[in-house]
Motif scaffolding. Structure first.
Motif, PDB file in Angstrom:
ATOM      1  N   SER A  43     -12.185  12.488  12.354  1.00  0.00           N
ATOM      2  CA  SER A  43     -12.888  11.543  11.485  1.00  0.00           C
ATOM      3  C   SER A  43     -11.945  10.410  11.082  1.00  0.00           C
ATOM      4  CB  SER A  43     -13.430  12.255  10.253  1.00  0.00           C
ATOM      5  OG  SER A  43     -12.360  12.711   9.453  1.00  0.00           O
ATOM      6  N   ASN A  44     -12.516   9.286  10.768  1.00  0.00           N
ATOM      7  CA  ASN A  44     -11.724   8.124  10.379  1.00  0.00           C
ATOM      8  C   ASN A  44     -11.331   8.245   8.920  1.00  0.00           C
ATOM      9  OD1 ASN A  44     -12.021   6.998  12.882  1.00  0.00           O
ATOM     10  ND2 ASN A  44     -13.884   5.926  12.326  1.00  0.00           N
ATOM     11  N   ARG A  45     -10.064   8.463   8.695  1.00  0.00           N
ATOM     12  CA  ARG A  45      -9.560   8.577   7.332  1.00  0.00           C
ATOM     13  C   ARG A  45      -8.765   7.333   6.998  1.00  0.00           C
ATOM     14  NH1 ARG A  45      -9.053  13.821   4.903  1.00  0.00           N
ATOM     15  NH2 ARG A  45      -7.475  12.758   3.721  1.00  0.00           N
ATOM     16  N   LEU A  46      -8.998   6.787   5.829  1.00  0.00           N
ATOM     17  CA  LEU A  46      -8.301   5.580   5.407  1.00  0.00           C
ATOM     18  C   LEU A  46      -7.180   5.884   4.430  1.00  0.00           C
ATOM     19  CD1 LEU A  46     -11.419   3.316   4.879  1.00  0.00           C
ATOM     20  CD2 LEU A  46      -9.900   3.401   6.849  1.00  0.00           C
ATOM     21  N   ASP A  47      -7.032   7.131   4.029  1.00  0.00           N
ATOM     22  CA  ASP A  47      -6.000   7.483   3.057  1.00  0.00           C
ATOM     23  C   ASP A  47      -4.594   7.314   3.628  1.00  0.00           C
ATOM     24  OD1 ASP A  47      -8.164   8.202   1.561  1.00  0.00           O
ATOM     25  OD2 ASP A  47      -7.903  10.356   1.885  1.00  0.00           O
ATOM     26  N   ASP A  48      -4.453   7.474   4.933  1.00  0.00           N
ATOM     27  CA  ASP A  48      -3.135   7.452   5.543  1.00  0.00           C
ATOM     28  C   ASP A  48      -2.643   6.045   5.879  1.00  0.00           C
ATOM     29  OD1 ASP A  48      -3.304  10.182   5.418  1.00  0.00           O
ATOM     30  OD2 ASP A  48      -4.014  10.384   7.466  1.00  0.00           O
ATOM     31  N   LEU A  49      -3.496   5.050   5.733  1.00  0.00           N
ATOM     32  CA  LEU A  49      -3.090   3.696   6.093  1.00  0.00           C
ATOM     33  C   LEU A  49      -2.196   3.093   5.024  1.00  0.00           C
ATOM     34  CD1 LEU A  49      -6.428   2.179   7.417  1.00  0.00           C
ATOM     35  CD2 LEU A  49      -4.544   3.113   8.726  1.00  0.00           C
ATOM     36  N   ASP A  50      -1.167   2.350   5.456  1.00  0.00           N
ATOM     37  CA  ASP A  50      -0.336   1.668   4.486  1.00  0.00           C
ATOM     38  C   ASP A  50      -1.018   0.367   4.043  1.00  0.00           C
ATOM     39  OD1 ASP A  50      -0.073   0.250   6.781  1.00  0.00           O
ATOM     40  OD2 ASP A  50       2.113   0.131   6.752  1.00  0.00           O
ATOM     41  N   ASN A  51      -0.436  -0.290   3.051  1.00  0.00           N
ATOM     42  CA  ASN A  51      -1.077  -1.471   2.468  1.00  0.00           C
ATOM     43  C   ASN A  51      -1.193  -2.618   3.456  1.00  0.00           C
ATOM     44  OD1 ASN A  51      -1.722  -0.442  -0.004  1.00  0.00           O
ATOM     45  ND2 ASN A  51       0.261  -0.929  -0.901  1.00  0.00           N
ATOM     46  N   TYR A  52      -0.266  -2.745   4.391  1.00  0.00           N
ATOM     47  CA  TYR A  52      -0.341  -3.827   5.384  1.00  0.00           C
ATOM     48  C   TYR A  52      -1.596  -3.676   6.255  1.00  0.00           C
ATOM     49  CZ  TYR A  52       4.515  -4.572   4.109  1.00  0.00           C
ATOM     50  OH  TYR A  52       5.653  -4.821   3.411  1.00  0.00           O
ATOM     51  N   MET A  53      -1.831  -2.470   6.724  1.00  0.00           N
ATOM     52  CA  MET A  53      -3.010  -2.253   7.573  1.00  0.00           C
ATOM     53  C   MET A  53      -4.291  -2.348   6.759  1.00  0.00           C
ATOM     54  SD  MET A  53      -1.833   0.552  10.330  1.00  0.00           S
ATOM     55  CE  MET A  53      -3.166   0.125  11.393  1.00  0.00           C
ATOM     56  N   LEU A  59      -9.488  -4.135   3.294  1.00  0.00           N
ATOM     57  CA  LEU A  59      -9.618  -3.156   2.219  1.00  0.00           C
ATOM     58  C   LEU A  59      -8.670  -3.497   1.079  1.00  0.00           C
ATOM     59  CD1 LEU A  59      -9.715   0.159   4.244  1.00  0.00           C
ATOM     60  CD2 LEU A  59     -11.604  -0.941   3.087  1.00  0.00           C
ATOM     61  N   PRO A  60      -8.976  -3.074  -0.130  1.00  0.00           N
ATOM     62  CA  PRO A  60      -8.040  -3.332  -1.233  1.00  0.00           C
ATOM     63  C   PRO A  60      -6.782  -2.482  -1.060  1.00  0.00           C
ATOM     64  CG  PRO A  60      -9.866  -1.976  -1.989  1.00  0.00           C
ATOM     65  CD  PRO A  60     -10.194  -2.403  -0.591  1.00  0.00           C
ATOM     66  N   GLU A  61      -5.690  -3.004  -1.580  1.00  0.00           N
ATOM     67  CA  GLU A  61      -4.427  -2.282  -1.468  1.00  0.00           C
ATOM     68  C   GLU A  61      -4.406  -1.104  -2.430  1.00  0.00           C
ATOM     69  OE1 GLU A  61      -1.057  -4.770  -1.965  1.00  0.00           O
ATOM     70  OE2 GLU A  61      -1.780  -6.262  -0.536  1.00  0.00           O
ATOM     71  N   MET A  62      -3.663  -0.087  -2.051  1.00  0.00           N
ATOM     72  CA  MET A  62      -3.497   1.077  -2.924  1.00  0.00           C
ATOM     73  C   MET A  62      -2.276   0.855  -3.794  1.00  0.00           C
ATOM     74  SD  MET A  62      -4.301   4.193  -0.276  1.00  0.00           S
ATOM     75  CE  MET A  62      -3.567   5.373  -1.365  1.00  0.00           C
ATOM     76  N   GLU A  63      -2.338   1.363  -5.015  1.00  0.00           N
ATOM     77  CA  GLU A  63      -1.183   1.261  -5.895  1.00  0.00           C
ATOM     78  C   GLU A  63      -0.117   2.252  -5.444  1.00  0.00           C
ATOM     79  OE1 GLU A  63      -2.088   1.698  -9.974  1.00  0.00           O
ATOM     80  OE2 GLU A  63      -3.752   0.304  -9.901  1.00  0.00           O
ATOM     81  N   ALA A  64       1.138   1.870  -5.642  1.00  0.00           N
ATOM     82  CA  ALA A  64       2.236   2.767  -5.295  1.00  0.00           C
ATOM     83  C   ALA A  64       2.229   3.945  -6.261  1.00  0.00           C
ATOM     84  CB  ALA A  64       3.562   2.029  -5.379  1.00  0.00           C
ATOM     85  N   PRO A  65       2.457   5.144  -5.761  1.00  0.00           N
ATOM     86  CA  PRO A  65       2.469   6.298  -6.669  1.00  0.00           C
ATOM     87  C   PRO A  65       3.642   6.200  -7.636  1.00  0.00           C
ATOM     88  CG  PRO A  65       3.152   6.951  -4.479  1.00  0.00           C
ATOM     89  CD  PRO A  65       2.714   5.516  -4.394  1.00  0.00           C
ATOM     90  N   ARG A  66       3.380   6.565  -8.867  1.00  0.00           N
ATOM     91  CA  ARG A  66       4.440   6.517  -9.872  1.00  0.00           C
ATOM     92  C   ARG A  66       5.388   7.686  -9.675  1.00  0.00           C
ATOM     93  NH1 ARG A  66       2.839   3.797 -15.156  1.00  0.00           N
ATOM     94  NH2 ARG A  66       1.124   2.479 -14.499  1.00  0.00           N
ATOM     95  N   ARG A  67       6.677   7.380  -9.886  1.00  0.00           N
ATOM     96  CA  ARG A  67       7.685   8.435  -9.780  1.00  0.00           C
ATOM     97  C   ARG A  67       7.756   9.207 -11.086  1.00  0.00           C
ATOM     98  NH1 ARG A  67      13.013   7.884  -7.474  1.00  0.00           N
ATOM     99  NH2 ARG A  67      13.495   7.978  -9.645  1.00  0.00           N
ATOM    100  N   HIS A  68       8.105  10.460 -10.985  1.00  0.00           N
ATOM    101  CA  HIS A  68       8.313  11.254 -12.186  1.00  0.00           C
ATOM    102  C   HIS A  68       9.625  10.820 -12.823  1.00  0.00           C
ATOM    103  CE1 HIS A  68       4.957  13.806 -11.345  1.00  0.00           C
ATOM    104  NE2 HIS A  68       5.391  14.021 -10.125  1.00  0.00           N
ATOM    105  N   PRO A  69       9.697  10.801 -14.123  1.00  0.00           N
ATOM    106  CA  PRO A  69      10.949  10.399 -14.758  1.00  0.00           C
ATOM    107  C   PRO A  69      12.066  11.368 -14.385  1.00  0.00           C
ATOM    108  CG  PRO A  69       9.322  11.068 -16.396  1.00  0.00           C
ATOM    109  CD  PRO A  69       8.663  11.126 -15.067  1.00  0.00           C
ATOM    110  N   SER A  70      13.185  10.791 -14.049  1.00  0.00           N
ATOM    111  CA  SER A  70      14.312  11.607 -13.621  1.00  0.00           C
ATOM    112  C   SER A  70      15.140  12.012 -14.835  1.00  0.00           C
ATOM    113  CB  SER A  70      15.171  10.804 -12.642  1.00  0.00           C
ATOM    114  OG  SER A  70      16.313  11.535 -12.317  1.00  0.00           O
ATOM    115  N   LEU A  71      15.673  13.194 -14.783  1.00  0.00           N
ATOM    116  CA  LEU A  71      16.529  13.660 -15.859  1.00  0.00           C
ATOM    117  C   LEU A  71      17.994  13.334 -15.595  1.00  0.00           C
ATOM    118  CD1 LEU A  71      14.880  17.134 -16.539  1.00  0.00           C
ATOM    119  CD2 LEU A  71      14.521  14.985 -17.755  1.00  0.00           C
ATOM    120  N   ASP A  72      18.297  12.748 -14.458  1.00  0.00           N
ATOM    121  CA  ASP A  72      19.654  12.386 -14.101  1.00  0.00           C
ATOM    122  C   ASP A  72      20.039  11.102 -14.846  1.00  0.00           C
ATOM    123  OD1 ASP A  72      22.104  12.122 -12.926  1.00  0.00           O
ATOM    124  OD2 ASP A  72      21.337  11.513 -10.963  1.00  0.00           O
TER     125      ASP A  72
END
Length: 78
Positions: A43-53, A59-72
């Motif tokens: 099936s055609n999945r669009l979740d795996d496409l990067d923002n350029y494609m 299609l609208p761009e996906m937001e970058a996933p937020r990183r968890h705060p590091s304890l370092d």
């Protein structure tokens, strides 16, 4: 052509019983699961496409996933 197909077509229950008798339960289950997995992958999945494609096909761009705060304390990246 339609009449020929209706003469050859078996009801689903008869076909499954025949396959069960010929190959056994586990081979039949494995074949059905493999077919389902193959159909799922095709099936055609669009979740795996990067923002350029996504941008290229309109299609609208996906937001970058937020990183968890590091304890370092030496990790200064936001």
């Amino acid at each position: 052509m339609r009449e020929m197909q209706s003469l050859v077509a078996y009801p689903l229950a008869e076909a499954m019983n025949e396959l069960h008798r010929e190959y056994g339960f586990w081979k039949l289950v494995r074949a059905i699961l493999a077919l389902g997995w193959r159909e799922r992958r095709s099936s055609n999945r669009l979740d795996d496409l990067d923002n350029y494609m996504r941008r290229d096909i309109g299609l609208p761009e996906m937001e970058a996933p937020r990183r968890h705060p590091s304890l370092d304390p030496w990790d200064f990246r936001p």
